[in-house]
Design an enzyme around this catalytic site. Structure first.
Site, PDB file in Angstrom:
ATOM      1  N   LYS A 207      48.166  38.880 -19.241  1.00 45.35           N
ATOM      2  CA  LYS A 207      47.384  38.210 -20.482  1.00 45.35           C
ATOM      3  C   LYS A 207      48.692  38.535 -21.680  1.00 45.35           C
ATOM      4  O   LYS A 207      48.257  40.388 -22.044  1.00 45.35           O
ATOM      5  CB  LYS A 207      46.256  37.284 -20.940  1.00 45.35           C
ATOM      6  CG  LYS A 207      46.074  36.732 -22.089  1.00 45.35           C
ATOM      7  CD  LYS A 207      46.442  37.622 -23.561  1.00 45.35           C
ATOM      8  CE  LYS A 207      46.100  37.011 -24.866  1.00 45.35           C
ATOM      9  NZ  LYS A 207      46.303  37.339 -25.860  1.00 45.35           N
ATOM     10  N   GLU A 281      39.955  49.861 -20.939  1.00 43.97           N
ATOM     11  CA  GLU A 281      40.610  51.031 -21.525  1.00 43.97           C
ATOM     12  C   GLU A 281      40.383  50.837 -22.900  1.00 43.97           C
ATOM     13  O   GLU A 281      40.912  50.146 -23.731  1.00 43.97           O
ATOM     14  CB  GLU A 281      41.800  51.342 -20.978  1.00 43.97           C
ATOM     15  CG  GLU A 281      42.324  52.937 -21.508  1.00 43.97           C
ATOM     16  CD  GLU A 281      43.148  52.398 -23.137  1.00 43.97           C
ATOM     17  OE1 GLU A 281      42.380  53.422 -24.203  1.00 43.97           O
ATOM     18  OE2 GLU A 281      44.272  52.610 -23.269  1.00 43.97           O
ATOM     19  N   CYS A 316      45.346  54.550 -29.071  1.00 40.35           N
ATOM     20  CA  CYS A 316      43.217  54.697 -29.367  1.00 40.35           C
ATOM     21  C   CYS A 316      43.825  56.317 -28.956  1.00 40.35           C
ATOM     22  O   CYS A 316      42.492  57.045 -28.406  1.00 40.35           O
ATOM     23  CB  CYS A 316      43.637  53.784 -27.310  1.00 40.35           C
ATOM     24  SG  CYS A 316      44.605  54.413 -26.099  1.00 40.35           S
ATOM     25  N   GLU A 417      37.941  53.739 -35.276  1.00 45.10           N
ATOM     26  CA  GLU A 417      38.881  53.659 -35.398  1.00 45.10           C
ATOM     27  C   GLU A 417      40.251  53.128 -36.417  1.00 45.10           C
ATOM     28  O   GLU A 417      39.950  51.957 -36.281  1.00 45.10           O
ATOM     29  CB  GLU A 417      39.507  54.057 -34.208  1.00 45.10           C
ATOM     30  CG  GLU A 417      41.093  53.657 -33.941  1.00 45.10           C
ATOM     31  CD  GLU A 417      41.273  52.859 -31.556  1.00 45.10           C
ATOM     32  OE1 GLU A 417      41.776  53.419 -31.199  1.00 45.10           O
ATOM     33  OE2 GLU A 417      40.651  51.865 -31.446  1.00 45.10           O
TER      34      GLU A 417
END
Length: 515
Positions: A207, A281, A316, A417
């Site tokens: 996807k 992840e 990340c 984040e």
């Protein structure tokens, strides 16, 4: 990316051959008309079942529609999964050498396309071509070759049980793998998932991220030349529609997801309801710890790599919490600011640009919101703000780096984040103190430790709760190293032999009585 949708049919296209297929020439930001893409399902390039499309906006120009991709929904996910399910038995039954050859041929075809893919990455994601887009495209080739070399390692073991019995294990593919990709580095994350899943005998439905789907569609076009129909399928659309449909689909045996922690938690919950295999992840708020013996220009360069400013901070693994020992805080920060001020924010297609564009307006505004929140905190100081000197801006989503100091480890900008070029600088004095602050986070993806004292560096590295710790370097990710996080940064590992075996195969035990 906008939410604009429109109807299309398979014959409404701007490709050279009048189809929805991917292939050269790739779209550019100067094209008069946007390129129409299809989804790859069962070896065919198809429109969405509902006939809807999504406009793909280049980060270089918020008014420029780069391409149109199908707005897939549950019906399209079902078509792709059924195609992958049908192709699975034949692909899994092949001798490993045949799957190996397929991956090597894919790598051979990708290699001369590295520059084209890098340029498409630049306009699709906003990543600067020299610092990010080109290395990402090159890594893709390396990954296919590396995992092709591991094809024969998908094997079992035998147990010495004497002459009257035979006891052995087989490593079997899981089946249909749904790989859900992010927008920040789509080719790199596809390199983490796709070749390992394929070479171990699985079939795949990728996807693509709705904000940056084009390089994945072009990758699929190359792969399809060498794979049986249905072995690789690619769907496009919004995560809440086609992505969610893949997660809950009974025909999907494994979901491999890369994205935010919040979304990943939902993925794990929904897939877990039917006991599907899952690897995640997710996000990070990585600590970057500098000891007092490392106040050097060389370490500044490595810390700069760790910030991921060259990817607009959209990583990340960004070392977004910089812990500086108080003895060197001011001098190291002065060196770092001087170096960051030399970075050029500009057109990601330009070889002279160090930093490209934020992916879209929503993310740009999100970064601004975090900066405003940080500036509102009592005692905060601005060590560097490149925004006033920024020479590029609208219509692109450009953002200069920001360094804030005198930050407290409990502020939002130090805990959440941001996914933007914002660095929080925090003082420390005692080793126990900095390890405690580094671990005072629900994230645990990456960490960076800088010290000339190898004992202190390794002692600290071993105590930091992160899945990937780098010592005296800020880059250096190698194909073959296990990659993944601890705590809320995810579960499972990728990009390694261990990750391939644990993430894409399962063990079958066979016992045979011989007499």
């Amino acid at each position: 990316m906008t939410d604009t949708t429109s109807a299309t049919t398979a014959n409404q296209t701007t490709t050279r051959d009048g189809s929805l297929a991917a292939g050269l020439p790739y779209p550019t930001a100067e094209d008069a008309q946007p390129r129409d893409y299809g989804m790859l399902v069962g070896g065919q390039w198809v429109a969405a079942a509902a006939g809807e499309t999504i406009d793909v906006i280049t980060p270089l120009d918020r008014f420029r529609v780069l391409a149109r991709t199908p707005r897939g929904r549950a019906e399209d996910a079902d078509r792709a999964v059924r195609a992958a399910r049908e192709a699975f038995p034949g692909w899994a039954a092949l001798p490993f050498t045949q799957r190996q050859r397929a991956l090597l041929r894919i790598a051979d075809d990708l290699e001369p396309l590295v520059e084209d893919l890098a340029r498409l990455t630049a306009v699709d994601t906003g990543n600067a071509i020299r610092t990010q887009a080109r290395p990402e495209a090159q890594l893709l080739v390396t990954a296919f070759r590396f995992f092709a070399g591991l094809a024969g390692e998908v094997k079992g073991v035998s147990l010495p049980t004497g002459d009257e019995a035979l006891s052995y294990t087989r490593r079997l593919p899981l089946g249909v793998v749904a790989g859900i990709l992010p927008w920040n580095s789509p080719l790199m994350i596809a390199a983490f998932k796709l070749p390992a899943a394929l070479v171990s005998g699985n079939t795949v439905v990728l996807k693509a991220a709705e904000d940056a789907p084009l390089t994945i569609l072009e990758l699929a076009e190359v792969c399809q030349r060498h794979l049986p129909d249905g072995v690789l399928n690619v769907v496009t659309g919004y995560g809440r529609e086609v992505g969610e449909a893949l997660v809950v689909h009974e025909g999907v045996d494994k979901v491999s997801f890369t994205g935010s922690t919040a979304t990943g938690s939902g993925v794990a919950s929904r897939a877990g309801e039917r006991l599907a295999h899952v690897s995640l992840e997710l996000g990070g708020k990585s600590p970057c710890i500098v000891f007092p013996d490392s106040d050097t220009d060389a370490v500044v360069e490595q810390v700069l790599l760790a910030t991921r400013f060259a990817r607009q901070g959209q990583s990340c693994t960004s070392g977004s919490r910089l812990f500086l020992h108080e003895d060197i805080h001011d001098s190291f920060l002065e060196r770092l600011v001087a170096r960051v001020s030399q970075l050029r924010v500009g057109d990601p297609r330009d070889e002279g640009s160090d930093i490209g564009c934020i992916i879209n307006e929503r993310q740009w505004q999100r970064v601004q919101g975090y900066i405003e929140d940080g500036l509102a905190q009592e005692g905060v100081q601005v060590a560097y703000d490149g925004r006033p000197a920024l020479t590029v801006g609208e219509p692109g989503f450009y953002h200069a780096p920001m360094i804030l100091t005198q930050v407290s480890n409990d502020w939002r900008i130090a805990r959440e984040e941001i996914f933007g070029p914002v660095l929080s600088v925090i003082r420390w004095r005692e080793e126990e103190e900095v390890v405690a602050m580094a671990n005072d986070s629900h994230y645990g993806l990456a960490a960076f430790v800088f010290s000339r004292d190898v004992g202190a560096a390794l002692r600290t590295a071993h105590r930091v709760e992160s899945g990937w710790v780098q010592v005296n370097q800020g880059g250096g990710q190698q194909v073959g190293q296990s990659y993944g996080g601890m705590k809320a940064s995810g579960q499972g590992r990728e990009f390694s032999l261990e990750g391939m075996l644990e993430g894409f195969t399962q063990i079958q035990q066979v016992n045979v009585r011989l007499v």
